[in-house]
Design a protein around this motif. Structure first.
Motif, PDB file in Angstrom:
ATOM      1  N   VAL A 248       9.622  57.271  40.080  1.00  0.00           N
ATOM      2  CA  VAL A 248       9.725  56.754  41.336  1.00  0.00           C
ATOM      3  C   VAL A 248       8.721  55.327  41.231  1.00  0.00           C
ATOM      4  O   VAL A 248       8.973  54.213  41.624  1.00  0.00           O
ATOM      5  CB  VAL A 248       9.121  57.640  42.554  1.00  0.00           C
ATOM      6  N   VAL A 249       7.301  55.454  40.501  1.00  0.00           N
ATOM      7  CA  VAL A 249       6.442  54.374  40.623  1.00  0.00           C
ATOM      8  C   VAL A 249       7.029  53.341  39.592  1.00  0.00           C
ATOM      9  O   VAL A 249       6.951  52.129  39.745  1.00  0.00           O
ATOM     10  CB  VAL A 249       5.292  54.894  39.717  1.00  0.00           C
ATOM     11  N   ILE A 250       7.980  53.848  38.434  1.00  0.00           N
ATOM     12  CA  ILE A 250       8.451  52.714  37.588  1.00  0.00           C
ATOM     13  C   ILE A 250       9.757  52.045  38.407  1.00  0.00           C
ATOM     14  O   ILE A 250       9.925  50.727  38.166  1.00  0.00           O
ATOM     15  CB  ILE A 250       8.738  53.113  36.298  1.00  0.00           C
ATOM     16  N   GLY A 251      10.540  53.053  38.841  1.00  0.00           N
ATOM     17  CA  GLY A 251      11.810  52.448  39.535  1.00  0.00           C
ATOM     18  C   GLY A 251      11.819  51.536  40.695  1.00  0.00           C
ATOM     19  O   GLY A 251      12.540  50.722  40.919  1.00  0.00           O
ATOM     20  N   THR A 252      10.609  51.671  41.259  1.00  0.00           N
ATOM     21  CA  THR A 252      10.358  51.088  42.595  1.00  0.00           C
ATOM     22  C   THR A 252      10.252  49.408  42.368  1.00  0.00           C
ATOM     23  O   THR A 252      11.028  48.574  42.520  1.00  0.00           O
ATOM     24  CB  THR A 252       9.320  51.454  43.266  1.00  0.00           C
ATOM     25  N   PRO A 253       9.211  49.145  41.300  1.00  0.00           N
ATOM     26  CA  PRO A 253       9.154  47.783  41.052  1.00  0.00           C
ATOM     27  C   PRO A 253      10.457  47.142  40.235  1.00  0.00           C
ATOM     28  O   PRO A 253      10.607  45.939  40.358  1.00  0.00           O
ATOM     29  CB  PRO A 253       7.850  47.595  40.133  1.00  0.00           C
ATOM     30  N   LEU A 254      11.081  47.953  39.379  1.00  0.00           N
ATOM     31  CA  LEU A 254      12.303  47.525  38.617  1.00  0.00           C
ATOM     32  C   LEU A 254      13.402  47.035  39.540  1.00  0.00           C
ATOM     33  O   LEU A 254      14.203  46.195  39.423  1.00  0.00           O
ATOM     34  CB  LEU A 254      12.650  48.615  37.645  1.00  0.00           C
ATOM     35  N   THR A 255      13.565  47.828  40.594  1.00  0.00           N
ATOM     36  CA  THR A 255      14.457  47.578  41.518  1.00  0.00           C
ATOM     37  C   THR A 255      14.243  46.210  42.193  1.00  0.00           C
ATOM     38  O   THR A 255      15.069  45.469  42.486  1.00  0.00           O
ATOM     39  CB  THR A 255      14.529  48.860  42.573  1.00  0.00           C
ATOM     40  N   ALA A 256      12.998  46.196  42.584  1.00  0.00           N
ATOM     41  CA  ALA A 256      12.583  44.746  43.286  1.00  0.00           C
ATOM     42  C   ALA A 256      12.857  43.655  42.312  1.00  0.00           C
ATOM     43  O   ALA A 256      13.281  42.617  42.792  1.00  0.00           O
ATOM     44  CB  ALA A 256      11.149  44.838  43.726  1.00  0.00           C
ATOM     45  N   ALA A 257      12.667  43.938  41.106  1.00  0.00           N
ATOM     46  CA  ALA A 257      12.696  42.802  40.089  1.00  0.00           C
ATOM     47  C   ALA A 257      14.132  42.372  39.932  1.00  0.00           C
ATOM     48  O   ALA A 257      14.624  41.408  39.501  1.00  0.00           O
ATOM     49  CB  ALA A 257      12.040  43.353  38.601  1.00  0.00           C
ATOM     50  N   GLY A 258      14.988  43.478  39.797  1.00  0.00           N
ATOM     51  CA  GLY A 258      16.566  43.330  39.608  1.00  0.00           C
ATOM     52  C   GLY A 258      17.004  42.221  40.885  1.00  0.00           C
ATOM     53  O   GLY A 258      17.693  41.643  40.581  1.00  0.00           O
ATOM     54  N   ILE A 259      16.402  42.628  42.012  1.00  0.00           N
ATOM     55  CA  ILE A 259      16.721  41.952  43.299  1.00  0.00           C
ATOM     56  C   ILE A 259      16.284  40.318  43.068  1.00  0.00           C
ATOM     57  O   ILE A 259      17.051  39.660  43.302  1.00  0.00           O
ATOM     58  CB  ILE A 259      16.276  42.640  44.412  1.00  0.00           C
ATOM     59  N   ALA A 260      15.221  40.271  42.447  1.00  0.00           N
ATOM     60  CA  ALA A 260      14.529  38.892  42.524  1.00  0.00           C
ATOM     61  C   ALA A 260      15.000  38.063  41.407  1.00  0.00           C
ATOM     62  O   ALA A 260      15.220  36.938  41.646  1.00  0.00           O
ATOM     63  CB  ALA A 260      13.106  39.265  42.261  1.00  0.00           C
TER      64      ALA A 260
ATOM     65  N   ALA B  69       7.679  57.282  49.434  1.00  0.00           N
ATOM     66  CA  ALA B  69       8.273  58.197  48.335  1.00  0.00           C
ATOM     67  C   ALA B  69       7.164  58.590  47.374  1.00  0.00           C
ATOM     68  O   ALA B  69       7.193  59.695  46.883  1.00  0.00           O
ATOM     69  CB  ALA B  69       9.383  57.550  47.751  1.00  0.00           C
ATOM     70  N   THR B  70       6.552  57.461  46.900  1.00  0.00           N
ATOM     71  CA  THR B  70       5.522  57.692  45.910  1.00  0.00           C
ATOM     72  C   THR B  70       4.634  58.818  46.717  1.00  0.00           C
ATOM     73  O   THR B  70       3.687  59.669  45.613  1.00  0.00           O
ATOM     74  CB  THR B  70       4.689  56.238  45.374  1.00  0.00           C
ATOM     75  N   LEU B  71       4.169  58.399  47.640  1.00  0.00           N
ATOM     76  CA  LEU B  71       2.924  59.600  48.279  1.00  0.00           C
ATOM     77  C   LEU B  71       3.422  60.841  48.322  1.00  0.00           C
ATOM     78  O   LEU B  71       2.687  62.047  47.803  1.00  0.00           O
ATOM     79  CB  LEU B  71       2.612  59.106  49.487  1.00  0.00           C
TER      80      LEU B  71
ATOM     81  N   LEU C 153      13.348  60.288  42.693  1.00  0.00           N
ATOM     82  CA  LEU C 153      13.443  60.802  44.254  1.00  0.00           C
ATOM     83  C   LEU C 153      14.252  62.045  44.481  1.00  0.00           C
ATOM     84  O   LEU C 153      13.964  63.213  45.095  1.00  0.00           O
ATOM     85  CB  LEU C 153      14.021  59.683  45.276  1.00  0.00           C
ATOM     86  N   LEU C 154      15.370  62.132  43.652  1.00  0.00           N
ATOM     87  CA  LEU C 154      16.225  63.261  43.751  1.00  0.00           C
ATOM     88  C   LEU C 154      15.627  64.556  43.122  1.00  0.00           C
ATOM     89  O   LEU C 154      15.723  65.801  43.752  1.00  0.00           O
ATOM     90  CB  LEU C 154      17.617  63.181  43.415  1.00  0.00           C
ATOM     91  N   THR C 155      15.081  64.431  41.795  1.00  0.00           N
ATOM     92  CA  THR C 155      14.268  65.392  41.151  1.00  0.00           C
ATOM     93  C   THR C 155      13.278  65.819  42.176  1.00  0.00           C
ATOM     94  O   THR C 155      13.090  67.202  42.405  1.00  0.00           O
ATOM     95  CB  THR C 155      13.455  64.854  40.004  1.00  0.00           C
ATOM     96  N   ASN C 156      12.307  65.005  42.856  1.00  0.00           N
ATOM     97  CA  ASN C 156      11.262  65.575  43.703  1.00  0.00           C
ATOM     98  C   ASN C 156      11.879  66.288  44.882  1.00  0.00           C
ATOM     99  O   ASN C 156      11.297  67.091  45.504  1.00  0.00           O
ATOM    100  CB  ASN C 156      10.299  64.149  44.137  1.00  0.00           C
TER     101      ASN C 156
END
Length: 220
Positions: free
Chosen positions: A111-123, A88-90, A141-144
């Motif tokens: 996308v760059v910010i949301g990806t690690p934040l999502t993982a952090a929320g899970i962790a 998605a970032t690519l 993602l939806l904007t892109n």
């Protein structure tokens, strides 16, 4: 380019043996390819960073390294960083390289910010991160996807145009489901269970969005 098929074969082979040291060693072949790609700097730095993280989590999963989490969470984290992170970032970076607009830049940043934040929320299980991360990721993602479908795809050759349009449409439902699933972890609202989410959200994002989208970009 030469090592990528070898690393991919090693990753696939890691699923053919029981989880443990041997599987981890095979998965490490893919991690090596991911790390070398990151060092080479041939692709945007953020996407390559996520790729390396995904490779590391794959090693953890195939090596039966729980890291304090259940095996499905470790597996899904590896998948998340390969697709929501790297792919998605690519594609966000590719869209920005064409449009050079503030909107496409903002979408990529989300996308760059949301990806690690999502993982952090899970962790961590932190309520705010659990909800905010997926919302930011989905917004980016939806904007892109909208920018790609309406501004980029029409300029491309026929095959690339339709691949990019299909990819852009395919990401809508799984990302909305992702936000709903995350919100349901915090608020009393209905959502799909984890297994169904992996099948619907995961497969649509991996195949219909990422694979078809990257195929479209390769022909653009």
């Amino acid at each position: 380019r030469i090592l990528q098929p070898v690393g991919a074969l090693a990753a696939i082979s890691s699923f053919l043996v029981p989880r443990g040291a041997a599987a981890a060693l095979l998965a490490a072949g893919w991690l090596l390819v991911c790390a070398l790609a990151g060092l080479a700097g041939l692709l945007p730095a953020a996407s390559l960073g996520f790729l390396a993280v995904g490779g590391a989590w794959l090693v953890a999963y195939r090596g039966a390294l729980a890291l304090g989490y259940s095996p499905p969470i470790v597996e899904l984290t590896a998948t998340h960083f390969h697709y929501a992170g790297f792919a998605a970032t690519l594609m966000s970076a590719l869209a920005y390289s064409v449009l050079r607009s503030r909107i496409s830049a903002a979408a990529g940043l989300l996308v760059v910010i949301g990806t690690p934040l999502t993982a952090a929320g899970i962790a961590t299980g932190t309520a705010a991160l659990t909800v905010i991360g997926p919302i930011l990721l989905a917004a980016g993602l939806l904007t892109n996807a909208a920018l790609t479908a309406f501004l980029i795809a029409p300029r491309q050759p026929n095959r690339a145009r339709w691949l990019l349009i299909v990819s852009s449409l395919a990401v809508v439902v799984p990302m909305l489901l992702g936000v709903d699933y995350a919100a349901a972890r915090v608020f009393p609202i209905p959502s799909l269970d984890l297994r169904t989410m992996a099948l619907v959200h995961g497969d649509l994002n991996a195949v219909a969005y990422a694979l078809i989208g990257l195929a479209g970009w390769s022909q653009a």
